[in-house]
Design an enzyme around this catalytic site. Structure first.
Site, PDB file in Angstrom:
ATOM      1  N   GLY A   1       0.834  -1.197   0.000  1.00  0.00           N
ATOM      2  CA  GLY A   1       0.000   0.000   0.000  1.00  0.00           C
ATOM      3  C   GLY A   1       0.865   1.242   0.000  1.00  0.00           C
ATOM      4  O   GLY A   1       1.952   1.246  -0.571  1.00  0.00           O
TER       5      GLY A   1
ATOM      6  N   ASP B   1      12.571 -11.147   8.852  1.00  0.00           N
ATOM      7  CA  ASP B   1      12.615 -10.353   7.621  1.00  0.00           C
ATOM      8  C   ASP B   1      13.589  -9.190   7.785  1.00  0.00           C
ATOM      9  O   ASP B   1      13.279  -8.052   7.445  1.00  0.00           O
ATOM     10  CB  ASP B   1      11.220  -9.854   7.262  1.00  0.00           C
ATOM     11  CG  ASP B   1      11.114  -9.440   5.796  1.00  0.00           C
ATOM     12  OD1 ASP B   1      11.931  -9.918   4.983  1.00  0.00           O
ATOM     13  OD2 ASP B   1      10.211  -8.657   5.460  1.00  0.00           O
TER      14      ASP B   1
END
Length: 426
Positions: free
Chosen positions: A98, A219
């Site tokens: 987004g 991550d």
């Protein structure tokens, strides 16, 4: 946003305490934390020196996660007002998840305020069809709603109204490390700043790994390291975080998910996740800081190369180390410090996970490197010859093996996303 979990859904995360051993002082901090107002006006955390603390709940319902006393529940209209209706001139970045917008909120009430007044925040708005779904969004709220540390980005609040999913973070004016290393036209980071960033990121990972209930970040990459005005590093994007092994377990078996080029080989091959998987990823980022190159490089005629495969032969050789040093440093780095950093990266990247150092051990070495890299410290400069980027890649053309069991790759995300996203492995 699409098929969202209902209010009784559970989030897969084990006990984790926001307290860890400090690698520099050796003292423990307790779970008795209190939030205070920092220079930016946002809530920060002060720690007690009490060494006793207990684990947090193993599983929490969505309702329990969203009722965290540390977070503000914003309405969608509040965030529309805070960002001037998500105007393009307030757009900070965009990715597969987004968009991120700059917004303003009142320091006391945390309600929307006029642009230019109050506190600046970063508002991440998830796309309904984006790669970061409701589960990852909720995982991030769960972890950052409980964990608090100077080297973790501060989550101010969230919005879960209808299909709208938004997160509100403290604003990090320097953006991501990825931008500073790889964006065209970016001002090169000095060696001292690179070591400062490495230390801050290492502190964040050490905090997660040495909590009583361990958290594996999963991550770790340059795009997820955000920098404040003074280049203090903070870890962001906890959507993929996972609770560490408990009891007699040595690892967590899970679906392979992470970022191409950063994920540890044993994790990609077997799905066995440990804190040493994060250590490998840290080694990749340290190598990026040293070389100024991406984890996966396709600039040489479109062929993709692994930075780790290409650089490894040079990391333990003092005479050849200059071949991988970032030319943007202009030779302005301590020869001994650079070699120590290269050797540290080599240890973190050991194919045998058991032989990799702990993050607390990595931190000790990095803090020593930072202390000698500070401006004004005398050190031996190493002049590196000028050469073209592509010619260096040809000196050691170790091509990345495409027969590894890599899964679907999607762009990563962070509160202040990079201009070019790193591919995420799924």
């Amino acid at each position: 946003m699409g098929n969202c979990l209902d209010s009784s859904a559970k989030v897969d995360n084990s006990n984790h305490s926001p307290h860890a051993n400090s690698a520099s002082s050796g003292s423990k901090v307790s779970s008795k934390t209190s939030r205070s107002t920092g220079p930016s006006g946002l809530s920060t955390t002060s720690y007690s020196t009490d060494s006793s603390f207990g684990p947090l709940p193993t599983l929490r319902t969505e309702g329990e996660i969203l009722s965290s006393p540390n977070l503000k529940a914003f309405t969608f209209n509040e965030l529309k007002n805070a960002t001037k209706n998500f105007r393009q001139d307030n757009l900070l970045g965009e990715g597969g998840f987004g968009c991120v917008f700059k917004g303003w909120i009142d320091q006391t009430s945390l309600t929307a305020s006029r642009p230019g007044s109050g506190i600046v925040v970063a508002v991440k708005q998830l796309k309904p069809e984006g790669f970061q779904g409701h589960k990852e969004w909720l995982t991030e709220v769960n972890y950052l709603g409980q964990l608090s540390h100077p080297n973790l980005v501060l989550l101010v609040g969230y919005c879960a109204e209808g299909e709208n999913r938004l997160l509100v973070y403290e604003f990090m004016p320097k953006g991501s490390l990825e931008n500073h290393l790889f964006r065209r036209g970016a001002q090169p980071l000095t060696w001292a700043i690179r070591m400062k960033v490495a230390v801050g990121a290492a502190k964040g990972l050490t905090f997660l790994h040495e909590a009583k209930s361990q958290v594996i970040y999963r991550d770790f990459k340059a795009a997820n390291i955000l920098l404040d005005a003074d280049f203090n590093a903070k870890l962001s994007d906890f959507g993929l975080a996972k609770a560490g092994p408990t009891g007699d377990n040595t690892h967590v078996s899970t679906k392979v998910i992470g970022t191409h080029g950063y994920a540890a080989p044993e994790y990609v091959a077997t799905g066995r996740l440990t804190a040493k998987s994060d250590v490998y990823s840290f080694g990749v980022v340290l190598l990026e800081l040293i070389s100024g190159r991406r984890a996966m490089d396709n600039s040489n005629g479109g062929n993709e190369y692994s930075l780790v495969d290409w650089a490894t032969p040079y990391l333990g050789d003092k005479r050849k180390l200059f071949r991988i040093m970032d030319t943007k440093l202009g030779g302005q780095y301590p020869q001994k410090g650079a070699f120590t950093a290269a050797n540290l990266a080599l240890q973190c990247l050991n194919p045998d996970a058991k032989l990799r150092p702990k993050m607390s051990e990595v931190l000790v070495t990095l803090e020593q490197l930072e202390s000698v890299a500070k401006p004004g410290t005398k050190h031996t400069q190493m002049e590196s010859p000028r050469f073209h980027h592509s010619s260096v890649m040809q000196k050691s053309p170790v091509r990345y093996s495409h027969d590894r069991p890599l899964l679907h790759m999607t762009p990563g995300a962070s509160p202040l996303p990079s201009y070019t996203q790193s591919p995420r492995v799924r």
